[in-house]
Scaffold this motif. Structure first.
Motif, short mmCIF file in Angstrom:
data_model
loop_
_atom_site.label_atom_id
_atom_site.label_comp_id
_atom_site.label_asym_id
_atom_site.label_seq_id
_atom_site.Cartn_x
_atom_site.Cartn_y
_atom_site.Cartn_z
N LEU A 86 0.84 -1.19 0.00
CA LEU A 86 0.00 0.00 0.00
C LEU A 86 0.88 1.24 0.00
O LEU A 86 1.96 1.24 0.60
N HIS A 87 0.39 2.29 -0.68
CA HIS A 87 1.13 3.55 -0.71
C HIS A 87 0.15 4.69 -0.90
O HIS A 87 -0.96 4.50 -1.39
N HIS A 88 0.58 5.89 -0.50
CA HIS A 88 -0.24 7.08 -0.68
C HIS A 88 -0.16 7.50 -2.15
O HIS A 88 0.87 7.37 -2.79
N THR A 89 -1.28 8.03 -2.67
CA THR A 89 -1.30 8.54 -4.03
C THR A 89 -1.34 10.06 -3.99
O THR A 89 -1.70 10.66 -2.97
N GLY A 90 -0.98 10.68 -5.09
CA GLY A 90 -0.96 12.14 -5.19
C GLY A 90 0.46 12.63 -5.27
O GLY A 90 1.33 12.17 -4.53
N ALA A 91 0.70 13.57 -6.18
CA ALA A 91 2.05 14.08 -6.37
C ALA A 91 2.47 15.05 -5.27
O ALA A 91 3.55 14.91 -4.69
N LEU A 92 1.64 16.02 -4.97
CA LEU A 92 1.99 17.01 -3.95
C LEU A 92 1.22 16.81 -2.66
O LEU A 92 1.73 17.08 -1.58
N ARG A 93 -0.03 16.39 -2.77
CA ARG A 93 -0.87 16.14 -1.60
C ARG A 93 -1.41 14.74 -1.67
O ARG A 93 -1.66 14.21 -2.75
N ARG A 94 -1.63 14.17 -0.52
CA ARG A 94 -2.22 12.84 -0.49
C ARG A 94 -3.65 12.91 -1.02
O ARG A 94 -4.45 13.72 -0.57
N SER A 95 -3.93 12.03 -1.96
CA SER A 95 -5.28 12.01 -2.52
C SER A 95 -5.96 10.66 -2.29
O SER A 95 -7.12 10.50 -2.61
N GLY A 96 -5.23 9.71 -1.76
CA GLY A 96 -5.81 8.41 -1.52
C GLY A 96 -4.75 7.40 -1.12
O GLY A 96 -3.58 7.74 -0.94
N VAL A 97 -5.18 6.16 -1.01
CA VAL A 97 -4.27 5.05 -0.72
C VAL A 97 -4.51 4.00 -1.79
O VAL A 97 -5.65 3.61 -2.04
N ALA A 98 -3.45 3.57 -2.45
CA ALA A 98 -3.55 2.56 -3.50
C ALA A 98 -2.89 1.27 -3.04
O ALA A 98 -1.97 1.28 -2.23
N CYS A 99 -3.37 0.17 -3.57
CA CYS A 99 -2.85 -1.15 -3.22
C CYS A 99 -2.37 -1.83 -4.50
O CYS A 99 -3.07 -1.83 -5.51
N ARG A 100 -1.16 -2.39 -4.45
CA ARG A 100 -0.58 -3.11 -5.58
C ARG A 100 -0.28 -4.54 -5.18
O ARG A 100 0.23 -4.79 -4.10
N ARG A 101 -0.57 -5.45 -6.10
CA ARG A 101 -0.22 -6.86 -5.86
C ARG A 101 1.22 -7.05 -6.28
O ARG A 101 1.62 -6.72 -7.38
N ARG A 102 2.03 -7.59 -5.39
CA ARG A 102 3.45 -7.86 -5.67
C ARG A 102 3.72 -9.35 -5.87
O ARG A 102 4.85 -9.72 -6.11
N GLY A 103 2.70 -10.15 -5.75
CA GLY A 103 2.84 -11.58 -5.95
C GLY A 103 1.70 -12.31 -5.30
O GLY A 103 1.01 -11.78 -4.42
N GLY A 104 1.46 -13.52 -5.75
CA GLY A 104 0.44 -14.34 -5.13
C GLY A 104 -0.84 -14.42 -5.93
O GLY A 104 -0.90 -14.06 -7.11
N ASP A 105 -1.87 -14.87 -5.27
CA ASP A 105 -3.17 -15.18 -5.85
C ASP A 105 -3.94 -13.91 -6.22
O ASP A 105 -4.20 -13.07 -5.35
N GLN A 106 -4.37 -13.80 -7.48
CA GLN A 106 -5.11 -12.62 -7.95
C GLN A 106 -6.48 -12.51 -7.29
O GLN A 106 -6.91 -11.43 -6.91
N ALA A 107 -7.19 -13.62 -7.15
CA ALA A 107 -8.53 -13.59 -6.54
C ALA A 107 -8.44 -13.15 -5.07
O ALA A 107 -9.28 -12.36 -4.59
N MET A 108 -7.44 -13.62 -4.37
CA MET A 108 -7.23 -13.22 -2.97
C MET A 108 -6.93 -11.73 -2.88
O MET A 108 -7.42 -11.03 -1.99
N PHE A 109 -6.14 -11.24 -3.83
CA PHE A 109 -5.81 -9.81 -3.87
C PHE A 109 -7.07 -8.97 -4.11
O PHE A 109 -7.25 -7.93 -3.47
N GLU A 110 -7.93 -9.41 -5.02
CA GLU A 110 -9.15 -8.65 -5.31
C GLU A 110 -10.06 -8.58 -4.09
O GLU A 110 -10.67 -7.54 -3.83
N ARG A 111 -10.16 -9.67 -3.33
CA ARG A 111 -10.95 -9.65 -2.09
C ARG A 111 -10.34 -8.67 -1.08
O ARG A 111 -11.05 -7.89 -0.44
N LEU A 112 -9.01 -8.72 -0.94
CA LEU A 112 -8.32 -7.82 -0.01
C LEU A 112 -8.51 -6.37 -0.44
O LEU A 112 -8.84 -5.51 0.39
#
Length: 187
Positions: A86-112
């Motif tokens: 997980l990481h903050h999004t936005g160049a100058l100000r935080r606009s949200g939190v994004a989640c990236r899958r770095r490995g593992g099960d795609q279906a499990m990632f989508e639920r998470l």
């Protein structure tokens, strides 16, 4: 037999001037805990989750950083493997939190990822540098590296500065761990 010059330059080593446990001692003071060693676990309230904390060093040219990693472990209901970041999004100000899958099960990632939408508001004010969520061997592990509770050590000019974990960020950290524990326990 001594190590070659290349092994000495590229091999793992502790940074010059690193004082093991010094950053944890300052963190202990910030948290109001009485006993926190180089690798320790604690709870921040009686019925709260168990949090492990440990130091991690990062070497740079003529300087190093000492960061504290907070680790929360939660039993997983199902089997599977997943690594998400997980990481903050936005160049100058935080606009949200994004989640990236770095490995593992795609279906499990989508639920998470779908469940993490409920805790975005809690994670937004938290000043974290790195937040990973791993599932392996029937256990979830959340590793959070906060911007506070870290030390910057320069060799030239000589400087050692501790960045404290203030009371407001400590409150956000405990709220995030409560929300993540609840989310992962039910996933």
């Amino acid at each position: 037999m001594s190590a070659s010059w290349l092994e000495r330059l590229t091999g793992p080593r502790t940074p010059a001037g690193y004082r093991p446990g010094a950053t944890l001692a300052r963190l202990r003071h910030n948290l109001g805990l009485t006993d926190l060693q180089s690798v320790a676990s604690f709870t921040y309230r009686e019925d709260g989750p168990r949090i492990e904390v440990r130091e991690r060093t990062e070497s740079h040219l003529l300087m190093h950083l000492v960061m504290c990693e907070f680790i929360l472990c939660v039993p997983a209901h199902g089997q599977g493997r997943l690594r998400a970041e997980l990481h903050h999004t936005g160049a100058l100000r935080r606009s949200g939190v994004a989640c990236r899958r770095r490995g593992g099960d795609q279906a499990m990632f989508e639920r998470l990822d779908a469940r993490l939408a409920a805790v975005h508001a809690i994670l937004m004010p938290l000043d974290f540098k790195r937040l990973t969520i791993d599932c392996q061997d029937g256990q979830w592990q959340v590793t959070l590296e906060h911007m506070g509770a870290s030390e910057v050590v320069n060799r030239m000019p000589a400087l050692r500065r501790y960045i404290p974990l203030d009371a407001e960020q400590r409150k956000h950290l405990w709220q995030a761990f409560d929300a993540l524990e609840h989310l992962l326990r039910d996933l």
